[in-house]
Write a protein that holds these residues in place. Structure first.
Motif, short mmCIF file in Angstrom:
data_model
loop_
_atom_site.label_atom_id
_atom_site.label_comp_id
_atom_site.label_asym_id
_atom_site.label_seq_id
_atom_site.Cartn_x
_atom_site.Cartn_y
_atom_site.Cartn_z
N PHE A 9 0.82 -1.22 0.00
CA PHE A 9 0.00 0.00 0.00
C PHE A 9 0.85 1.27 0.00
N SER A 10 2.13 1.13 0.30
CA SER A 10 3.00 2.29 0.44
C SER A 10 3.45 2.83 -0.90
N GLU A 11 3.57 4.14 -0.95
CA GLU A 11 4.12 4.80 -2.14
C GLU A 11 5.62 4.98 -2.00
N LYS A 12 6.14 4.65 -0.85
CA LYS A 12 7.57 4.79 -0.57
C LYS A 12 8.24 3.42 -0.67
N ASN A 13 9.54 3.44 -0.93
CA ASN A 13 10.32 2.21 -0.92
C ASN A 13 10.83 2.01 0.50
N HIS A 51 -6.00 -1.96 5.05
CA HIS A 51 -6.07 -0.65 4.38
C HIS A 51 -6.83 0.35 5.25
N ARG A 108 -2.78 7.09 8.99
CA ARG A 108 -2.30 8.18 8.13
C ARG A 108 -3.02 9.47 8.50
#
Length: 72
Positions: free
Chosen positions: A12-16, A57, A64
């Motif tokens: 679900f993350s947009e970050k690595n 989620h 968040r």
């Protein structure tokens, strides 16, 4: 397993995000594999209302939002 939950959350993350596993923190009594069997519940008419992905989620979205509120 927690590793499976983590994999879903990382998806679900947009970050690595790099995850490091510290084997020293594992306890010898921890079971490496645990399986549940919902057949008795299903026999009583129970059905899962959410997938694990949907539930995770929702939890992620909740935290968040909490972080955004704290940052403001």
């Amino acid at each position: 397993p927690v590793e499976e939950l983590l994999t879903i959350l990382l998806g679900f993350s947009e970050k690595n995000i790099n995850v490091l596993v510290d084997k020293e923190r594992f306890r010898p009594v921890d079971s490496p594999i645990i399986y549940g069997d919902p057949s008795r519940l299903k026999a009583l008419g129970w059905e899962s209302a959410h997938t694990i992905e949907a539930a995770l989620h929702e939890v992620l979205d909740y935290w968040r939002e909490k972080v955004r509120e704290g940052a403001g």
